[in-house]
Motif scaffolding. Structure first.
Motif, PDB file in Angstrom:
ATOM      1  N   ASP A  97       0.824  -1.207   0.000  1.00 31.93           N
ATOM      2  CA  ASP A  97       0.000   0.000   0.000  1.00 31.93           C
ATOM      3  C   ASP A  97       0.869   1.272   0.000  1.00 31.93           C
ATOM      4  O   ASP A  97       0.601   2.225   0.713  1.00 31.93           O
ATOM      5  CB  ASP A  97      -0.908  -0.025   1.242  1.00 31.93           C
ATOM      6  CG  ASP A  97      -2.142   0.838   1.037  1.00 31.93           C
ATOM      7  OD1 ASP A  97      -2.582   0.941  -0.115  1.00 31.93           O
ATOM      8  OD2 ASP A  97      -2.640   1.401   2.022  1.00 31.93           O
ATOM      9  N   VAL A  98       1.901   1.269  -0.820  1.00 36.35           N
ATOM     10  CA  VAL A  98       2.870   2.365  -0.807  1.00 36.35           C
ATOM     11  C   VAL A  98       2.382   3.547  -1.637  1.00 36.35           C
ATOM     12  O   VAL A  98       1.888   3.374  -2.750  1.00 36.35           O
ATOM     13  CB  VAL A  98       4.236   1.878  -1.351  1.00 36.35           C
ATOM     14  CG1 VAL A  98       5.180   3.051  -1.561  1.00 36.35           C
ATOM     15  CG2 VAL A  98       4.842   0.863  -0.408  1.00 36.35           C
ATOM     16  N   SER A  99       2.501   4.723  -1.061  1.00 35.43           N
ATOM     17  CA  SER A  99       2.204   5.946  -1.807  1.00 35.43           C
ATOM     18  C   SER A  99       3.415   6.858  -1.760  1.00 35.43           C
ATOM     19  O   SER A  99       4.195   6.825  -0.817  1.00 35.43           O
ATOM     20  CB  SER A  99       1.015   6.684  -1.192  1.00 35.43           C
ATOM     21  OG  SER A  99      -0.147   5.910  -1.302  1.00 35.43           O
ATOM     22  N   LYS A 100       3.560   7.659  -2.805  1.00 30.87           N
ATOM     23  CA  LYS A 100       4.624   8.650  -2.799  1.00 30.87           C
ATOM     24  C   LYS A 100       4.075   9.941  -3.353  1.00 30.87           C
ATOM     25  O   LYS A 100       3.576   9.981  -4.484  1.00 30.87           O
ATOM     26  CB  LYS A 100       5.808   8.186  -3.655  1.00 30.87           C
ATOM     27  CG  LYS A 100       6.886   9.236  -3.850  1.00 30.87           C
ATOM     28  CD  LYS A 100       7.642   9.504  -2.571  1.00 30.87           C
ATOM     29  CE  LYS A 100       8.573  10.688  -2.722  1.00 30.87           C
ATOM     30  NZ  LYS A 100       9.313  10.968  -1.485  1.00 30.87           N
ATOM     31  N   GLN A 101       4.133  10.967  -2.532  1.00 30.01           N
ATOM     32  CA  GLN A 101       3.625  12.253  -2.960  1.00 30.01           C
ATOM     33  C   GLN A 101       4.781  13.242  -2.981  1.00 30.01           C
ATOM     34  O   GLN A 101       5.524  13.357  -2.017  1.00 30.01           O
ATOM     35  CB  GLN A 101       2.558  12.715  -1.968  1.00 30.01           C
ATOM     36  CG  GLN A 101       1.832  13.950  -2.415  1.00 30.01           C
ATOM     37  CD  GLN A 101       0.558  14.137  -1.626  1.00 30.01           C
ATOM     38  OE1 GLN A 101       0.525  13.863  -0.439  1.00 30.01           O
ATOM     39  NE2 GLN A 101      -0.488  14.612  -2.276  1.00 30.01           N
ATOM     40  N   PHE A 102       4.924  13.937  -4.081  1.00 33.85           N
ATOM     41  CA  PHE A 102       5.986  14.942  -4.153  1.00 33.85           C
ATOM     42  C   PHE A 102       5.471  16.271  -3.621  1.00 33.85           C
ATOM     43  O   PHE A 102       4.267  16.491  -3.541  1.00 33.85           O
ATOM     44  CB  PHE A 102       6.473  15.100  -5.591  1.00 33.85           C
ATOM     45  CG  PHE A 102       7.369  13.984  -6.022  1.00 33.85           C
ATOM     46  CD1 PHE A 102       8.615  13.834  -5.444  1.00 33.85           C
ATOM     47  CD2 PHE A 102       6.951  13.076  -6.974  1.00 33.85           C
ATOM     48  CE1 PHE A 102       9.446  12.801  -5.821  1.00 33.85           C
ATOM     49  CE2 PHE A 102       7.780  12.044  -7.359  1.00 33.85           C
ATOM     50  CZ  PHE A 102       9.027  11.900  -6.777  1.00 33.85           C
ATOM     51  N   ARG A 103       6.417  17.122  -3.285  1.00 28.51           N
ATOM     52  CA  ARG A 103       6.030  18.449  -2.802  1.00 28.51           C
ATOM     53  C   ARG A 103       5.335  19.225  -3.908  1.00 28.51           C
ATOM     54  O   ARG A 103       5.435  18.894  -5.073  1.00 28.51           O
ATOM     55  CB  ARG A 103       7.287  19.219  -2.371  1.00 28.51           C
ATOM     56  CG  ARG A 103       7.827  18.744  -1.059  1.00 28.51           C
ATOM     57  CD  ARG A 103       9.261  19.183  -0.941  1.00 28.51           C
ATOM     58  NE  ARG A 103       9.379  20.632  -0.911  1.00 28.51           N
ATOM     59  CZ  ARG A 103       9.372  21.338   0.197  1.00 28.51           C
ATOM     60  NH1 ARG A 103       9.224  20.744   1.351  1.00 28.51           N
ATOM     61  NH2 ARG A 103       9.519  22.645   0.163  1.00 28.51           N
ATOM     62  N   LYS A 104       4.656  20.256  -3.494  1.00 32.61           N
ATOM     63  CA  LYS A 104       3.926  21.079  -4.448  1.00 32.61           C
ATOM     64  C   LYS A 104       4.823  21.482  -5.621  1.00 32.61           C
ATOM     65  O   LYS A 104       5.969  21.867  -5.430  1.00 32.61           O
ATOM     66  CB  LYS A 104       3.423  22.330  -3.743  1.00 32.61           C
ATOM     67  CG  LYS A 104       2.459  23.134  -4.562  1.00 32.61           C
ATOM     68  CD  LYS A 104       1.849  24.237  -3.721  1.00 32.61           C
ATOM     69  CE  LYS A 104       2.719  25.475  -3.726  1.00 32.61           C
ATOM     70  NZ  LYS A 104       2.292  26.454  -2.756  1.00 32.61           N
ATOM     71  N   GLY A 105       4.301  21.375  -6.801  1.00 34.34           N
ATOM     72  CA  GLY A 105       5.067  21.784  -7.969  1.00 34.34           C
ATOM     73  C   GLY A 105       6.180  20.826  -8.292  1.00 34.34           C
ATOM     74  O   GLY A 105       7.120  21.191  -8.967  1.00 34.34           O
ATOM     75  N   GLY A 106       6.098  19.610  -7.778  1.00 36.74           N
ATOM     76  CA  GLY A 106       7.140  18.643  -8.081  1.00 36.74           C
ATOM     77  C   GLY A 106       8.388  18.918  -7.271  1.00 36.74           C
ATOM     78  O   GLY A 106       8.366  19.650  -6.282  1.00 36.74           O
ATOM     79  N   ALA A 107       9.481  18.339  -7.711  1.00 31.37           N
ATOM     80  CA  ALA A 107      10.729  18.488  -6.989  1.00 31.37           C
ATOM     81  C   ALA A 107      11.357  19.817  -7.386  1.00 31.37           C
ATOM     82  O   ALA A 107      11.870  19.972  -8.471  1.00 31.37           O
ATOM     83  CB  ALA A 107      11.652  17.333  -7.326  1.00 31.37           C
ATOM     84  N   ARG A 108      11.276  20.781  -6.517  1.00 29.37           N
ATOM     85  CA  ARG A 108      11.877  22.077  -6.841  1.00 29.37           C
ATOM     86  C   ARG A 108      12.225  22.813  -5.560  1.00 29.37           C
ATOM     87  O   ARG A 108      11.585  22.604  -4.539  1.00 29.37           O
ATOM     88  CB  ARG A 108      10.891  22.899  -7.669  1.00 29.37           C
ATOM     89  CG  ARG A 108      11.578  23.988  -8.471  1.00 29.37           C
ATOM     90  CD  ARG A 108      10.555  24.849  -9.142  1.00 29.37           C
ATOM     91  NE  ARG A 108       9.658  24.070  -9.983  1.00 29.37           N
ATOM     92  CZ  ARG A 108       8.423  24.481 -10.271  1.00 29.37           C
ATOM     93  NH1 ARG A 108       7.942  25.572  -9.761  1.00 29.37           N
ATOM     94  NH2 ARG A 108       7.673  23.742 -11.067  1.00 29.37           N
ATOM     95  N   TYR A 109      13.221  23.634  -5.610  1.00 26.88           N
ATOM     96  CA  TYR A 109      13.546  24.432  -4.441  1.00 26.88           C
ATOM     97  C   TYR A 109      13.162  25.872  -4.712  1.00 26.88           C
ATOM     98  O   TYR A 109      12.996  26.289  -5.838  1.00 26.88           O
ATOM     99  CB  TYR A 109      15.030  24.324  -4.117  1.00 26.88           C
ATOM    100  CG  TYR A 109      15.926  24.794  -5.215  1.00 26.88           C
ATOM    101  CD1 TYR A 109      16.274  26.151  -5.322  1.00 26.88           C
ATOM    102  CD2 TYR A 109      16.427  23.921  -6.174  1.00 26.88           C
ATOM    103  CE1 TYR A 109      17.085  26.586  -6.339  1.00 26.88           C
ATOM    104  CE2 TYR A 109      17.237  24.351  -7.198  1.00 26.88           C
ATOM    105  CZ  TYR A 109      17.561  25.694  -7.270  1.00 26.88           C
ATOM    106  OH  TYR A 109      18.359  26.137  -8.274  1.00 26.88           O
TER     107      TYR A 109
END
Lengths: 411, 282
Positions: free
Chosen positions: A9-21
């Protein structure tokens, strides 16, 4: 069945706007605005894109496992989770043993260091002691075919050399789970064959292999089980054969030939489909039943004597079969701006695996192409593998053509 | 080829919710000590490989600062060396300060510089930072040798108290580590920390007793000074041992050590709570 890797039941959510600083200054300056937003009861936009959504599957120990799916399906994210590079945001992931990962070209390679120094660095990252690395060092250098370049800084390497170094190191450090992502895209044909060979050997020696590639024939050759991901969810899990069959059917139904990059000549292909004898659309066939290829074209102006050429290949360079109106002289006298071509192939003496269909259109005189040579469809041949003792992993790397034959052994 | 050491497949579980404890993190780092070592060796190699002066940099930097300090603070402002020449006084603190400054600047940028590795291979995320700080230690060694060689010229007074140098080095090494862990993490999220850092380090030079003696601070404020700026204790210690020839001020050193350790623990903990996102963000 013992598993090497298990997604629960693995989920992976990226930060808003994808991977960006962002800049700290921006963050500070936007603080009042964000505070006001919060005060006025407005919700912040959702936290980001779900790359994996409640994914569950098992990779059995000691087997080669195919991970397929269209672009953006979450394959690379899944591999990153297995190799611990990134962490799941939900669910539990279990991994048994040491993971060696080859993600993108030259992964784990540092450009300022020489090839030699990189072997030491990457070896220690994989958790090997100095004596372990020393004992494998010569084999790694030999496999990489780098020769004297091993003492040159990696930044002067070509991308093929980087790949060779990366693959050699990762595959010789004997990980329990070996993760390979699209690594074969670079490197010449000989080295690709060598890599497939090396992976086959690792699997035979008990390594679990998780393999992502768009080179489906190689995947089918290597893998016994697999899973297909699409938009972050599991579409089908099962034997590699079933998964790849499902994948190719799914992809064929979504294939939009009109959007091919080269499809902008004077003649353009509108659709390409495969059909069984009863006319139904299908993408897997037995050698006996043959298939019908239906092609729809559009053209800038009505054409005289367009020559259609169809090629069938199993992914190796060069065609296996060529069906050409240039040979048989059956080009139509004239066609309108839109026309359909059907080609019925009575039987396909081919061994079971995946095949690609390529096509181009040649002008009236027999030279000058009206449409570039491009891959327009694919299909697979299904047939039981014989009773021999050939390793399954080799069944699809050998010759592609099936011929009637008879052994006669005398002594 | 010899047979590899048999590895029992250990099951690793990655739970979306659980965070590792600090102790578990430290244990894992110990398991990966070869990696830390590789990063350290690489740091030293890369630094000296393409530099024309090579190891000379480690000598040149403190000497350049020393010249400016002697000219400005020694001659113009006339800061007293407190029982020894101003040259001996300044050099004895400049060398350890240089270690702190380069340790922090290499350490805080280690993750961003290794972004490529971070995205493609797993290792404990603090390993490059520990490696970067370790890689500055040879510079400190060279600098300390310079201090000893310069003794006849600076007129420093050296006695048996030199035996405290290793202890002082140990305390000194905590400071760049404690600063680099949180700074390195921030650097991953906000790239402007990279530009802020040299500026902050320059301020740090004047916020620490390098150009001036700690005795310029009134005695009842000194413990607070050592608490807020953990560099105070070891810097003053180095100065006493390498220039004056007395024992370190144990009170100041104790306060600074405690403060540095607390900073390290808090910073490490914070780093570990952020690290799971590094590869996605960097």
């Amino acid at each position: 069945m013992a598993y090497a890797v298990k997604f629960e039941d693995v989920s992976k959510q990226f930060r808003k706007g994808g991977a960006r600083y962002e800049h700290f200054g921006t963050r500070v300056l936007s603080a009042p605005r964000r505070a006001m937003k919060r005060a006025s009861g407005k919700q912040e936009p959702p936290r980001g894109k779900l790359a994996l959504e409640h994914v569950s599957f098992e990779v059995p120990q000691g087997e080669a496992f195919a991970l397929v799916g269209p672009n953006g399906a979450g394959k690379s994210t899944a591999l990153r989770l297995v190799s611990r590079i990134s962490q799941p945001t939900g669910g539990v992931l279990r991994v048994r043993g040491r993971v060696g990962a080859l993600i993108e070209v030259g992964s784990g390679v540092h450009f300022e260091l020489t090839g030699r120094e990189n072997i030491w660095l990457y070896g220690s990252i994989l958790g090997l002691s100095r004596s372990d690395i020393r004992s494998r060092f010569d084999a790694i250098v030999e496999f990489s075919e780098l020769g004297d370049a091993i003492d040159t800084q990696v930044k002067y390497y070509s991308s093929g050399m980087q790949l060779r170094l990366g693959f050699s190191v990762a595959s010789h450090l004997e990980p329990d789970v070996f993760v390979v992502d699209e690594a074969l895209a670079v490197g010449d044909i000989n080295f690709q064959a060598k890599c497939v060979d090396r992976m086959t050997r690792l699997v035979r020696e008990g390594t679990t292999l998780i393999f992502v590639s768009h080179h489906l024939p190689a995947m089918e050759a290597l893998c016994t089980r697999g899973v297909m991901l699409d938009q972050g969810t599991v579409q089908i899990e099962g034997s590699a054969k079933d998964v790849l069959a499902h994948y190719i059917k799914e992809m064929e139904s979504r294939r939009d030939v009109t959007r091919l990059v080269n499809n902008n000549g004077r003649v353009r292909i509108v659709s390409a489909t495969c059909h069984a004898a009863d006319g139904s659309e299908r993408y897997s066939f037995t050698p006996e039943e043959g298939l019908e290829i239906r092609l729809k074209f559009e053209s800038d102006e009505p054409l005289k004597e367009p020559h259609i050429v169809i090629g069938i290949t199993d992914g190796r360079p060069g065609g296996l079969i060529e069906i050409s109106m240039l040979d048989d002289g059956s080009a139509p006298e004239s066609v309108g701006r839109e026309f359909e071509v059907r080609c019925r192939i009575e039987s396909l003496p081919l061994r079971p695996r995946l095949y690609e269909i390529w096509c181009d259109v040649i002008a009236q005189d027999g030279y000058g192409s009206l449409m570039d040579w491009m891959q327009i469809a694919g299909f697979r041949i299904d047939a039981p593998i014989g009773d021999g003792k050939k390793a399954i992993v080799n069944a699809a790397t050998a010759g592609a053509i099936a011929v009637p034959y008879l052994w006669d052994v005398r002594s | 080829m010899t047979t590899p050491t048999p590895q029992t497949p250990v099951e690793s579980v990655f739970d979306g919710k659980k965070r590792p404890t600090l102790l578990a993190a430290w244990r894992e780092l110990v398991l990966y000590k070869e990696v830390v070592w590789s990063f350290a060796v690489r740091g030293v190699r890369v630094r000296y490989k393409q530099a024309a002066l090579g190891v000379g940099w480690a000598v040149l930097q403190p000497l350049a600062f020393l010249t400016i300090f002697i000219l400005f603070f020694g001659r113009v402002v006339k800061v007293s060396g407190g029982g020894t020449s101003y040259a001996a006084f300044a050099l004895s603190a400049l060398v350890p300060w240089q270690f702190i400054a380069s340790g922090i600047s290499f350490g805080a940028n280690a993750l961003v510089n290794d972004a490529d590795l971070l995205r493609k291979v797993y290792f404990p995320r603090e390993a490059p930072i520990f490696g970067a700080v370790l890689s500055v230690i040879p510079d400190l060694g060279i600098g300390l040798i310079l201090v000893l060689l310069a003794t006849p010229f600076t007129g420093a007074h050296l006695t048996w108290t030199l035996v405290f140098v290793p202890l002082l080095c140990l305390v000194l090494a905590i400071i760049p580590l404690a600063a680099s862990l949180p700074l390195g993490a921030m650097n991953v999220y906000y790239r402007d920390f990279r530009y802020l850092l040299p500026f902050a380090l320059q301020l740090g030079l004047f916020a620490s007793p390098v150009a001036y003696p700690v005795t310029r601070i009134s005695p009842n404020l000194r413990p607070w000074y050592a608490l807020i700026n953990p560099a105070v204790g070891p810097l003053e210690g180095f100065r006493r041992v390498l220039a004056v020839g007395t024992t370190p001020d144990w009170g100041l050193l104790g306060i600074s050590t405690a403060s540095a350790l607390v900073l390290l623990l808090v910073g490490y903990k914070w780093f570990k709570s952020l690290e799971r996102e590094f590869a996605d963000v960097v």
